[in-house]
Design an enzyme around this catalytic site. Structure first.
Site, mmCIF file in Angstrom:
data_model
loop_
_atom_site.group_PDB
_atom_site.id
_atom_site.type_symbol
_atom_site.label_atom_id
_atom_site.label_comp_id
_atom_site.label_asym_id
_atom_site.label_seq_id
_atom_site.Cartn_x
_atom_site.Cartn_y
_atom_site.Cartn_z
ATOM 1 C CG ASN A 7 -1.780 1.177 1.174
ATOM 2 O OD1 ASN A 7 -1.687 2.125 0.894
ATOM 3 N ND2 ASN A 7 -2.971 0.742 1.606
ATOM 4 N NE ARG A 18 8.757 21.442 1.710
ATOM 5 C CZ ARG A 18 10.121 21.341 2.070
ATOM 6 N NH1 ARG A 18 10.557 20.579 2.789
ATOM 7 N NH2 ARG A 18 10.712 22.072 1.216
ATOM 8 C CG HIS A 43 -8.312 3.926 0.708
ATOM 9 N ND1 HIS A 43 -8.686 3.246 1.860
ATOM 10 C CD2 HIS A 43 -9.496 4.463 0.413
ATOM 11 C CE1 HIS A 43 -9.797 3.656 2.164
ATOM 12 N NE2 HIS A 43 -10.244 4.229 1.302
ATOM 13 C CG HIS A 50 -3.729 9.078 1.096
ATOM 14 N ND1 HIS A 50 -4.530 8.445 0.394
ATOM 15 C CD2 HIS A 50 -4.265 8.843 2.245
ATOM 16 C CE1 HIS A 50 -5.596 7.659 0.947
ATOM 17 N NE2 HIS A 50 -5.077 7.996 2.391
ATOM 18 C CD GLU A 70 -7.443 -0.302 0.592
ATOM 19 O OE1 GLU A 70 -7.504 -1.470 0.772
ATOM 20 O OE2 GLU A 70 -6.780 0.514 1.718
ATOM 21 C CB THR A 100 -7.080 4.707 9.059
ATOM 22 O OG1 THR A 100 -6.784 3.360 8.391
ATOM 23 C CG2 THR A 100 -7.329 4.474 10.461
ATOM 24 C CG HIS A 190 -6.245 -1.705 9.486
ATOM 25 N ND1 HIS A 190 -6.612 -0.868 9.018
ATOM 26 C CD2 HIS A 190 -6.040 -1.349 10.785
ATOM 27 C CE1 HIS A 190 -6.648 0.483 9.496
ATOM 28 N NE2 HIS A 190 -6.393 0.063 10.769
ATOM 29 C CG ASP A 191 -2.739 -1.429 12.955
ATOM 30 O OD1 ASP A 191 -2.469 -0.564 11.755
ATOM 31 O OD2 ASP A 191 -3.376 -1.158 13.644
ATOM 32 N N GLY A 213 0.899 -1.347 4.431
ATOM 33 C CA GLY A 213 1.160 0.088 4.143
ATOM 34 C C GLY A 213 2.045 0.732 5.145
ATOM 35 C CG HIS A 214 0.893 3.284 9.116
ATOM 36 N ND1 HIS A 214 1.370 4.894 9.170
ATOM 37 C CD2 HIS A 214 1.459 3.035 10.498
ATOM 38 C CE1 HIS A 214 1.632 5.107 10.117
ATOM 39 N NE2 HIS A 214 1.876 4.434 11.200
#
Length: 241
Positions: A7, A18, A43, A50, A70, A100, A190-191, A213-214
């Site tokens: 992700n 920026r 997403h 984003h 997604e 999220t 997720h996580d 992703g994160h």
């Protein structure tokens, strides 16, 4: 072996902070593939905080692996996905203003809403995955709605992992076995992280895909992107043993 879909939302967040094009999102996607990632997940949200609409349109023509888009199925989202025709669309119940995801669909209550949307995506030859909590009833109704796969929402697993990982993973194993029995493909996300992914993969070795992703982006700050992707793939390699 379970596929890793990277992700890249957080890379887009960094770019947008920026302005300009640093980091270059298309190059990031290509690098993720070159380093072993087997898919790219994005997403897009209405506020474009984003992933931007332009990113979605450009990525399809610049990656060689599967593209997974997604999001919540608004009319604009549906039209965008059908224009791009990714390999997979993952439907999440997030409202546009949510930071999220924090739950899966209630596929029983939302069946009338989801069924025609899924049918529409199938007409465009797009595989459909539904984001659900690890509950057999939600999986059954996802199948009745026409879903090809479900994505198991893994934040509760990640939260409880350090306390009691066996207890944390048990509902996911039970739901995944049920999905396998009724013919639903199984994704997860997720996580998930380098800390908890290997165990999850060992317990459910027949997962089709994980979307991360994160945590992956955070790890890349210390390890570098190539080493990070290699590390996540190593966690998943146990699923083939």
């Amino acid at each position: 072996m379970t596929k890793l879909s990277v992700n890249i939302n957080k890379f887009a967040t960094l770019r947008n902070a920026r302005g300009g094009n640093n980091p270059d999102l298309l190059q990031v996607a290509r690098d993720c593939e070159q380093f072993g990632g087997q898919g790219i997940t994005i997403h897009p949200r209405p506020d474009e905080r984003h992933i931007r609409r332009s990113d979605v349109l450009e990525l399809k023509d610049h990656i060689n692996t599967e593209l997974n888009i997604e999001g919540y199925p608004t009319e604009d989202f549906i039209n965008l996905v059908c224009a791009v025709k990714p390999a997979q669309v993952t439907l999440v119940p997030d409202t546009p203003e949510q930071l999220t995801s924090n739950s899966g669909w209630n596929t029983k209550e939302k069946a009338e809403f989801l069924l025609p949307i899924i049918s529409h995506f199938h007409e465009a030859n797009i595989r459909v995955s539904i984001f659900i909590d690890p509950q057999k009833e939600m999986a059954d109704n996802a199948l009745r709605c026409g879903a090809d796969r479900v994505e198991l929402y893994t934040e509760p697993y990640a939260r409880q992992y350090r306390v009691d990982r066996k207890k944390a993973v048990t509902p996911y194993v039970e739901c995944a076995l049920h999905c396998q029995k009724i013919g639903l493909g199984i994704n997860a996300g997720h996580d998930l992280s380098l800390e908890n992914l290997a165990y999850f993969s060992e317990q459910i070795p027949f997962l089709d895909e994980v979307s991360i992703g994160h945590a992956l982006v955070c790890d890349a700050l210390y390890l570098g992107l190539e080493k990070t992707i290699e590390s996540y793939l190593k966690c998943l390699s146990t699923s083939g043993n």
